[in-house]
Motif scaffolding. Sequence first.
Motif, PDB file in Angstrom:
ATOM      1  N   THR A  29      48.126  91.283 -15.068  1.00 14.85           N
ATOM      2  CA  THR A  29      46.983  91.457 -15.664  1.00 14.85           C
ATOM      3  C   THR A  29      47.288  90.227 -17.261  1.00 14.85           C
ATOM      4  OG1 THR A  29      47.923  92.713 -17.741  1.00 14.85           O
ATOM      5  CG2 THR A  29      46.714  94.080 -15.734  1.00 14.85           C
ATOM      6  N   GLY A  30      45.905  89.501 -17.375  1.00 15.79           N
ATOM      7  CA  GLY A  30      45.736  88.401 -17.777  1.00 15.79           C
ATOM      8  C   GLY A  30      44.385  87.447 -17.888  1.00 15.79           C
ATOM      9  N   ILE A  31      45.123  86.256 -17.943  1.00 14.37           N
ATOM     10  CA  ILE A  31      44.156  85.978 -17.818  1.00 14.37           C
ATOM     11  C   ILE A  31      43.960  85.654 -16.015  1.00 14.37           C
ATOM     12  CG2 ILE A  31      43.536  82.881 -18.079  1.00 14.37           C
ATOM     13  CD1 ILE A  31      44.029  84.720 -21.041  1.00 14.37           C
ATOM     14  N   ASN A  32      42.508  85.029 -16.209  1.00 12.25           N
ATOM     15  CA  ASN A  32      42.018  84.841 -14.295  1.00 12.25           C
ATOM     16  C   ASN A  32      42.678  83.548 -13.970  1.00 12.25           C
ATOM     17  OD1 ASN A  32      41.244  87.969 -14.328  1.00 12.25           O
ATOM     18  ND2 ASN A  32      39.239  86.437 -14.577  1.00 12.25           N
ATOM     19  N   PHE A  33      43.495  83.405 -12.612  1.00 12.20           N
ATOM     20  CA  PHE A  33      44.525  82.187 -12.173  1.00 12.20           C
ATOM     21  C   PHE A  33      43.785  82.024 -11.292  1.00 12.20           C
ATOM     22  CE2 PHE A  33      47.035  79.653 -10.178  1.00 12.20           C
ATOM     23  CZ  PHE A  33      47.074  78.583 -10.444  1.00 12.20           C
ATOM     24  N   VAL A  34      42.576  81.017 -10.504  1.00  4.69           N
ATOM     25  CA  VAL A  34      41.940  80.731  -9.935  1.00  4.69           C
ATOM     26  C   VAL A  34      42.372  80.145  -8.351  1.00  4.69           C
ATOM     27  CG1 VAL A  34      39.330  79.784  -8.156  1.00  4.69           C
ATOM     28  CG2 VAL A  34      39.158  81.223 -11.268  1.00  4.69           C
ATOM     29  N   LYS A  35      43.395  80.541  -7.278  1.00  4.11           N
ATOM     30  CA  LYS A  35      43.397  80.178  -5.930  1.00  4.11           C
ATOM     31  C   LYS A  35      42.016  79.638  -4.834  1.00  4.11           C
ATOM     32  CE  LYS A  35      47.870  80.822  -5.432  1.00  4.11           C
ATOM     33  NZ  LYS A  35      48.834  81.244  -5.240  1.00  4.11           N
ATOM     34  N   PHE A  50      41.647  86.829  -7.276  1.00  2.00           N
ATOM     35  CA  PHE A  50      42.433  86.407  -8.390  1.00  2.00           C
ATOM     36  C   PHE A  50      43.863  86.818  -8.656  1.00  2.00           C
ATOM     37  CE2 PHE A  50      37.656  85.363 -11.047  1.00  2.00           C
ATOM     38  CZ  PHE A  50      37.903  84.735  -9.993  1.00  2.00           C
ATOM     39  N   GLN A  51      45.069  85.833  -9.078  1.00  2.00           N
ATOM     40  CA  GLN A  51      46.112  86.310  -9.997  1.00  2.00           C
ATOM     41  C   GLN A  51      45.888  86.179 -11.519  1.00  2.00           C
ATOM     42  OE1 GLN A  51      48.290  83.690  -6.641  1.00  2.00           O
ATOM     43  NE2 GLN A  51      49.990  86.080  -7.282  1.00  2.00           N
ATOM     44  N   TYR A  52      46.975  86.905 -11.955  1.00  2.00           N
ATOM     45  CA  TYR A  52      46.420  86.904 -13.483  1.00  2.00           C
ATOM     46  C   TYR A  52      47.869  85.943 -13.882  1.00  2.00           C
ATOM     47  CZ  TYR A  52      44.064  90.574 -12.405  1.00  2.00           C
ATOM     48  OH  TYR A  52      42.928  90.628 -10.519  1.00  2.00           O
ATOM     49  N   ILE A  53      48.559  84.890 -15.063  1.00  2.00           N
ATOM     50  CA  ILE A  53      49.061  84.090 -16.214  1.00  2.00           C
ATOM     51  C   ILE A  53      48.679  84.954 -17.504  1.00  2.00           C
ATOM     52  CG2 ILE A  53      49.504  82.484 -14.549  1.00  2.00           C
ATOM     53  CD1 ILE A  53      47.394  81.021 -16.529  1.00  2.00           C
ATOM     54  N   SER A  54      50.373  84.845 -18.201  1.00  2.00           N
ATOM     55  CA  SER A  54      49.933  85.463 -19.629  1.00  2.00           C
ATOM     56  C   SER A  54      49.401  84.211 -20.121  1.00  2.00           C
ATOM     57  CB  SER A  54      51.502  85.288 -20.281  1.00  2.00           C
ATOM     58  OG  SER A  54      52.110  84.112 -19.826  1.00  2.00           O
TER      59      SER A  54
END
Length: 388
Positions: A29-35, A50-54
């Motif tokens: 979970t966390g901040i949305n990371f767009v690829k 989406f993936q997620y970053i801190s």
Amino acid sequence: MTRVKLSEITSVITKGTTPMTLGFSFNDTGINFVKVESIGENGNFLQHKFQYISDECNDKLKRSILFENDILFSIAGALGRTAIVTKDILPANTNQAIAIIRPSQKKQSCPKFIQFALKSNKVYKQFQMQKQGVAQLNLSLKNIGDLEIPFPNLENQKQIAKTLDTAVELLAIRKQQLAELDNLIKSTFYDMFGDPVENEKKWVVMKLSQLGDVNRGVSKHRPRNDPALLGGVHPLIQTGDVANADFIIRDFKQTYSDLGLKQSRKWPAGTLCITIAANIAKTALMGFDACFPDSVVGFTANKLTNNIFVFVWFGFFQKIIESQAPESAQKNINLRILSDLDVIVPPIQLQNQFAEIVTKIEEQKALVKKAIDEMQYMFDSLMSEYFD
């Protein structure tokens, strides 16, 4: 119309970084990371990808923190995918495969207009000029900044974007109608006959070869592309013609001469074509008498079934082949495997009733497809008018 470089009407053109280069990993979970794969071909966000970053990683990747109305443009991999950042995906960040284009408020630019401009043929041609023999094109930020697009006043930009948006919405509605009609055929099959693999209605089961004539196409002469075989009046169906037909094959790109016909076989209109090479297990009904090579199998039903019922039955092919054929056969279907497939055989009267329903639905699908073609032509014409 005035044309400007993208760098002249934007405040920022940048890109992100892979978190791993800074010692971070992706989280649950966390901040949305767009690829790139998070952006759909229609300019929508595929949030399930989406993936997620801190928060800490997001702070370190400060340069690529996304803001509302940023235009994202893929510059590596699936080149040219675009999306406009909306509030519902924020906070968010992205990586080095996506350029962030931030329209300048001072230059009075409409993000949606710029997004459509980036999808135009004119911009595509500018990309191709950058390719210069490279197998897979990766664009630099300078390439993006140097792109030239038309730049009318803000009101005209908004009006153009609104017109194109309406066309896109109408296309989406028609495509959804087409998908719903496809689903209607399958759901009607389930309602009338149940699952073709489970056969919970306990229909009689017979081999496909017991339900009609199952034979490969014929092309005896070698080489098969001998010019003497081609260019006559006899339609020649290829695997691509079957794969692209959807229901009834109405067009063909190749023909046999009389010599070509002599070394082949002509099948009657209505024959069910089944591909066994290139496009595996694609099916369509022939709309005219035609020949086809041995990469296509022809099926003509006897009195126990009808070709339309079998055509729809093949729509469940993946499930059927997984349950009935050896695993090694799944990518190499041959005549024996097809002939030995177990087919449910409901009463012929019920099959004929189903075939009538399918025919009516396919007629509706043909009308929707025509509308889609017309709308696509209108959209392409508008894009050319506004941006080329």
